[in-house]
Write an enzyme that holds these catalytic residues in place. Structure first.
Site, PDB file in Angstrom:
ATOM      1  N   ASP A  69       0.880  -1.169   0.000  1.00 55.67           N
ATOM      2  CA  ASP A  69       0.000   0.000   0.000  1.00 55.67           C
ATOM      3  C   ASP A  69       0.915   1.216   0.000  1.00 55.67           C
ATOM      4  OD1 ASP A  69      -1.644   2.154   0.566  1.00 55.67           O
ATOM      5  OD2 ASP A  69      -2.834   1.099   2.066  1.00 55.67           O
ATOM      6  N   ASN A 101       3.875   5.007 -10.037  1.00 55.95           N
ATOM      7  CA  ASN A 101       2.648   4.985 -10.823  1.00 55.95           C
ATOM      8  C   ASN A 101       1.396   4.725  -9.984  1.00 55.95           C
ATOM      9  OD1 ASN A 101       0.884   4.315 -13.331  1.00 55.95           O
ATOM     10  ND2 ASN A 101       0.875   2.398 -12.155  1.00 55.95           N
ATOM     11  N   SER A 150       1.884  11.929 -13.191  1.00 55.74           N
ATOM     12  CA  SER A 150       1.010  13.028 -12.793  1.00 55.74           C
ATOM     13  C   SER A 150      -0.324  12.863 -13.521  1.00 55.74           C
ATOM     14  CB  SER A 150       1.669  14.374 -13.103  1.00 55.74           C
ATOM     15  OG  SER A 150       0.819  15.449 -12.757  1.00 55.74           O
ATOM     16  N   SER A 151      -0.887  13.950 -14.005  1.00 55.90           N
ATOM     17  CA  SER A 151      -2.170  13.905 -14.697  1.00 55.90           C
ATOM     18  C   SER A 151      -2.330  15.163 -15.536  1.00 55.90           C
ATOM     19  CB  SER A 151      -3.316  13.821 -13.684  1.00 55.90           C
ATOM     20  OG  SER A 151      -4.578  14.007 -14.319  1.00 55.90           O
ATOM     21  N   TYR A 164      -7.545  15.551  -6.101  1.00 55.52           N
ATOM     22  CA  TYR A 164      -6.662  14.683  -6.894  1.00 55.52           C
ATOM     23  C   TYR A 164      -5.700  15.515  -7.742  1.00 55.52           C
ATOM     24  CZ  TYR A 164      -5.310  11.381 -10.583  1.00 55.52           C
ATOM     25  OH  TYR A 164      -4.592  10.626 -11.493  1.00 55.52           O
ATOM     26  N   LYS A 168      -1.386  15.934  -7.615  1.00 52.10           N
ATOM     27  CA  LYS A 168      -0.590  15.708  -8.820  1.00 52.10           C
ATOM     28  C   LYS A 168       0.269  16.939  -9.126  1.00 52.10           C
ATOM     29  CE  LYS A 168      -1.610  11.497  -9.960  1.00 52.10           C
ATOM     30  NZ  LYS A 168      -0.581  10.447  -9.766  1.00 52.10           N
TER      31      LYS A 168
END
Length: 259
Positions: A69, A101, A150-151, A164, A168
């Site tokens: 985790d 990731n 990241s995003s 979220y 990131k």
């Protein structure tokens, strides 16, 4: 699990968190196609992890799966010991590539975001990445490579995903600091920022919800959401020596989302 037989590894070795499914699974497969041996983590589904190991081994590389985790920093010392034992099995005491990731998603407007959910996001996407990287750095070869996922949401805004997206954004700042501080060891650090990808992430909404899929397609220059195979080969390539002079960069892989 690692074999007791000691082998001499001339392959590069990667550690990938969240490697049993989705983008992580595609990444380790593409690394294996390049002859890279892989140590990867999974959170809960051992069957998926075992299937990923079998797929890697069928490609002629070696793979080792460990439950972790990544939001529980207290578990990291035990994982590092597992990594050390596995590296010995591979005939070395160092690895070459780290891909952070593993992650989860959370959708709620700012007015409804809970402290519990916020803390979980921070622990998995920022605190966990920060301290797992810290603990693994002594085992990384000089000249190694780090990629933090990241995003696209750290650049463009979709209401309801603020927590979220914010963590990131923190990872992107952390990555630049890694690149600067690890320069003397010739270790590069870069961020890969996917756009919307058709996996089971976020409950599979991009893949399975036609309205959401159309919304993403309509706002993407190439006219569709991404697929895992749009990302995995790019990550494997970025880790290779072909991209040794790319450092401290945010590379968005989104098909041209929200241009």
């Amino acid at each position: 699990m690692p074999s007791e037989t000691q082998v001499n590894s001339k392959h590069k070795i990667a550690i990938v968190t969240g490697g049993s499914r989705g983008l992580g699974r595609n990444t380790i497969v593409n690394l294996a196609r390049r002859g890279v041996d892989v140590i990867f983590t999974y959170r809960a589904n051992r069957a998926e992890a075992d299937a990923a190991v079998a797929e890697i081994e069928a490609l002629g590389a070696r793979a080792f799966a460990f439950q972790l985790d990544t939001g529980r920093v207290s578990d990291f010392n035990a994982f590092v010991e597992q990594v050390k034992e596995t590296l010995q099995t591979l005939g070395t005491d160092r690895f070459d590539y780290l891909v952070n990731n593993a992650g989860n998603s959370y959708h709620a407007p700012i007015s409804e975001t809970t402290e519990e959910a916020f803390d979980e996001l921070v622990n998995i996407h920022f605190k966990g990445v920060y301290f797992l990287t810290q603990k693994l750095l002594p085992l990384m070869n000089d000249g190694g490579r780090i990629i933090n996922i990241s995003s696209g949401l750290a650049r463009f805004t979709v209401p309801g995903i603020s927590a979220y997206a914010s963590v990131k954004g923190a990872i992107e700042v952390f990555t630049r600091y890694l690149a600067k501080e690890l320069g003397p060891r010739r270790i590069t650090a870069n961020t890969v920022a996917p756009g919307a990808v058709q996996t089971d992430f976020s409950g599979g909404v991009v893949r399975d919800n036609p309205a959401y899929n159309k919304m993403v397609s309509d706002t993407t220059a190439l006219g569709r959401p991404g697929l895992p195979d749009d990302l995995g080969p790019m990550i494997a390539s970025l880790l290779s020596d072909d991209n040794r002079w790319v450092n401290g960069q945010r590379i968005e892989v989104s098909g041209g989302a929200n241009l």
